[in-house]
Design a protein around this motif. Structure first.
Motif, PDB file in Angstrom:
ATOM      1  N   THR A  99     -12.757   1.044   6.826  1.00  0.00           N
ATOM      2  CA  THR A  99     -13.382   1.156   5.506  1.00  0.00           C
ATOM      3  C   THR A  99     -14.679   0.356   5.484  1.00  0.00           C
ATOM      4  O   THR A  99     -15.738   0.858   5.087  1.00  0.00           O
ATOM      5  CB  THR A  99     -12.407   0.630   4.418  1.00  0.00           C
ATOM      6  N   ARG A 156       0.815  -1.225   0.000  1.00  0.00           N
ATOM      7  CA  ARG A 156       0.000   0.000   0.000  1.00  0.00           C
ATOM      8  C   ARG A 156       0.847   1.272   0.000  1.00  0.00           C
ATOM      9  O   ARG A 156       0.400   2.307  -0.435  1.00  0.00           O
ATOM     10  CB  ARG A 156      -0.995  -0.037   1.170  1.00  0.00           C
ATOM     11  N   ASP A 202     -14.103  -6.036  -0.601  1.00  0.00           N
ATOM     12  CA  ASP A 202     -12.832  -5.307  -0.581  1.00  0.00           C
ATOM     13  C   ASP A 202     -11.686  -6.309  -0.574  1.00  0.00           C
ATOM     14  O   ASP A 202     -11.876  -7.491  -0.273  1.00  0.00           O
ATOM     15  CB  ASP A 202     -12.764  -4.391   0.651  1.00  0.00           C
ATOM     16  N   ASP A 203     -10.491  -5.847  -0.882  1.00  0.00           N
ATOM     17  CA  ASP A 203      -9.366  -6.783  -0.869  1.00  0.00           C
ATOM     18  C   ASP A 203      -8.845  -7.001   0.548  1.00  0.00           C
ATOM     19  O   ASP A 203      -8.630  -8.131   0.983  1.00  0.00           O
ATOM     20  CB  ASP A 203      -8.236  -6.331  -1.822  1.00  0.00           C
ATOM     21  N   GLU A 247     -10.318   2.062  -5.506  1.00  0.00           N
ATOM     22  CA  GLU A 247      -9.388   0.960  -5.751  1.00  0.00           C
ATOM     23  C   GLU A 247     -10.097  -0.392  -5.828  1.00  0.00           C
ATOM     24  O   GLU A 247      -9.594  -1.334  -6.423  1.00  0.00           O
ATOM     25  CB  GLU A 247      -8.327   0.903  -4.649  1.00  0.00           C
ATOM     26  N   SER A 301      -8.240  -4.312   7.261  1.00  0.00           N
ATOM     27  CA  SER A 301      -7.129  -4.085   8.187  1.00  0.00           C
ATOM     28  C   SER A 301      -7.652  -3.450   9.473  1.00  0.00           C
ATOM     29  O   SER A 301      -8.020  -4.136  10.412  1.00  0.00           O
ATOM     30  CB  SER A 301      -6.070  -3.228   7.503  1.00  0.00           C
ATOM     31  N   SER A 302      -7.713  -2.116   9.528  1.00  0.00           N
ATOM     32  CA  SER A 302      -8.290  -1.495  10.734  1.00  0.00           C
ATOM     33  C   SER A 302      -9.798  -1.731  10.780  1.00  0.00           C
ATOM     34  O   SER A 302     -10.425  -1.558  11.818  1.00  0.00           O
ATOM     35  CB  SER A 302      -8.030   0.016  10.729  1.00  0.00           C
ATOM     36  N   GLY A 303     -10.368  -2.118   9.639  1.00  0.00           N
ATOM     37  CA  GLY A 303     -11.815  -2.360   9.563  1.00  0.00           C
ATOM     38  C   GLY A 303     -12.628  -1.085   9.364  1.00  0.00           C
ATOM     39  O   GLY A 303     -13.838  -1.135   9.201  1.00  0.00           O
TER      40      GLY A 303
HETATM   41  C1  R5P Z   1      -7.293   0.285   0.362  1.00  0.00           C
HETATM   42  O1  R5P Z   1      -7.297   0.898  -0.638  1.00  0.00           O
HETATM   43  C2  R5P Z   1      -7.736  -1.149   0.451  1.00  0.00           C
HETATM   44  O2  R5P Z   1      -8.353  -1.575  -0.718  1.00  0.00           O
HETATM   45  C3  R5P Z   1      -8.656  -1.351   1.633  1.00  0.00           C
HETATM   46  O3  R5P Z   1      -9.845  -0.645   1.435  1.00  0.00           O
HETATM   47  C4  R5P Z   1      -7.999  -0.883   2.878  1.00  0.00           C
HETATM   48  O4  R5P Z   1      -6.734  -1.454   2.970  1.00  0.00           O
HETATM   49  C5  R5P Z   1      -8.806  -1.236   4.121  1.00  0.00           C
HETATM   50  O5  R5P Z   1      -8.130  -0.738   5.213  1.00  0.00           O
HETATM   51  P1  R5P Z   1      -8.847  -0.522   6.591  1.00  0.00           P
HETATM   52  O6  R5P Z   1      -9.496  -1.801   6.994  1.00  0.00           O
HETATM   53  O7  R5P Z   1      -7.739  -0.112   7.513  1.00  0.00           O
HETATM   54  O8  R5P Z   1      -9.841   0.593   6.408  1.00  0.00           O
END
Ligand code: R5P
Length: 295
Positions: A226, A93, A218-219, A169, A222-224
């Motif tokens: 999004t 990323r 989503d791919d 993305e 991580s922190s959740g």
């Molecule tokens: C970012 O562009 C990825 O596609 C995911 O949306 C992102 O990595 C999710 O991260 P998080 O769970 O921290 O929001």
């Protein structure tokens, strides 16, 4: 298949699933930390010309040095070619210098792994500004796509789905999955304000008022944040119980509780072992490993 398949700690289940498909045994390393924090590593058993290490790369900093030691040791013990099976590939990323002086860690990480391995197999690396992994990896990389598996899962578990991509993305994943299902989809606009702070907006909220089952795709989770903001938005827009479907269950600390509190069902592929895993990628990986060994 004649292959030494080494499972790094935490990767035993994936390695066993691969070994069954490929007709080889799984080698487990002996590993421990010395009192000073250094790594002790020992490999027991015969090592063949072709070897592969199964090591998914979430929380990569702690995994990296033992991985390099394991690759070097396989070569010392007789392997001519050593591949890396990393269902989740981290450090993708930070693919540009967003602010002056920042490390472009995707590039450094790629250089470091390319020095230790002859080939790599991975699933849906986060390709955003890079068009392909070969822009930064100097070894052959088989990039596998979990989209068809996600589509199969949705077809079996969601009635009349409408798909939501939480940011621009995600369009690559969500559009491919929607096409397989012949389902409508929308892509949200996301603004990231910090590591754990995001905002999302929708342009066509009427798509969520149709009574269809909303599935956010989503791919990486991580922190959740999004997923969380997408869930809240979907609920406000008229989709009461969205399903969160992610390929890579990174689950940073504190990610799960707010999503569960929203009553969201979370489903992930098993590129990273996690209780939400419901989609197996071993079939995809096994085929790509065979091809990489044969190349
Ligand atoms: C970012 O562009 C990825 O596609 C995911 O949306 C992102 O990595 C999710 O991260 P998080 O769970 O921290 O929001």
């Amino acid at each position: 298949m004649t292959l030494t398949l080494l499972a790094m700690p935490g990767n035993e289940a994936q390695a066993n699933a691969l070994a069954i498909r490929m007709g080889c045994a799984v080698m487990l390393p002996q590993m421990r930390r010395f009192p000073d924090g250094e790594t002790y590593l020992r490999l027991e058993g015969a090592v063949t010309q072709n070897a592969a290490i199964v090591c998914t790369l979430d929380r990569p900093d702690a995994k990296f040095l033992p991985l390099v030691f394991a690759a070097d040791t396989l070569r010392d013990l007789g392997a001519g070619r050593v591949g890396l099976v990393a269902p989740y590939l981290s450090y993708m990323r930070q693919d540009t210098r967003f602010q002056a002086g920042e490390a472009v860690t995707s590039r450094s990480f790629a250089h470091a792994l390319s020095r230790s391995f002859d080939w790599m197999v991975t699933v849906d690396p986060h390709l955003h500004r890079y068009r392909s992994a070969s822009e930064i990896y100097s070894i052959p990389v088989s990039v596998l796509h979990a989209g068809p598996l996600l589509a199969q899962w949705i077809a079996a578990h969601a009635n009349a789905p409408v798909l939501i991509g939480p940011d621009s993305e995600s369009v690559q994943w969500v559009s491919a999955v929607a096409a397989k299902l012949n389902a409508p989809f929308t892509v949200l606009e996301k603004v990231r304000k910090g590591d754990r702070e995001v905002e999302v907006r929708i342009k066509d909220s009427q798509i969520l008022e149709t009574g269809r089952q909303a599935v956010i795709v989503d791919d990486i989770l991580s922190s959740g944040r999004t997923m969380l903001e997408a869930v809240k938005l979907a609920k406000r827009a008229g989709a009461p119980s969205p399903i969160c479907l992610a390929i890579h269950a990174v689950f940073a600390e504190g990610a799960e509780q707010p999503l569960s509190a929203q009553g969201a069902r979370i489903v992930t592929a098993d590129t990273i072992a996690h209780p939400t895993n419901a989609i197996a990628v071993a079939g995809l990986l096994a085929e790509a490993i065979r091809a990489s060994v044969a190349a």
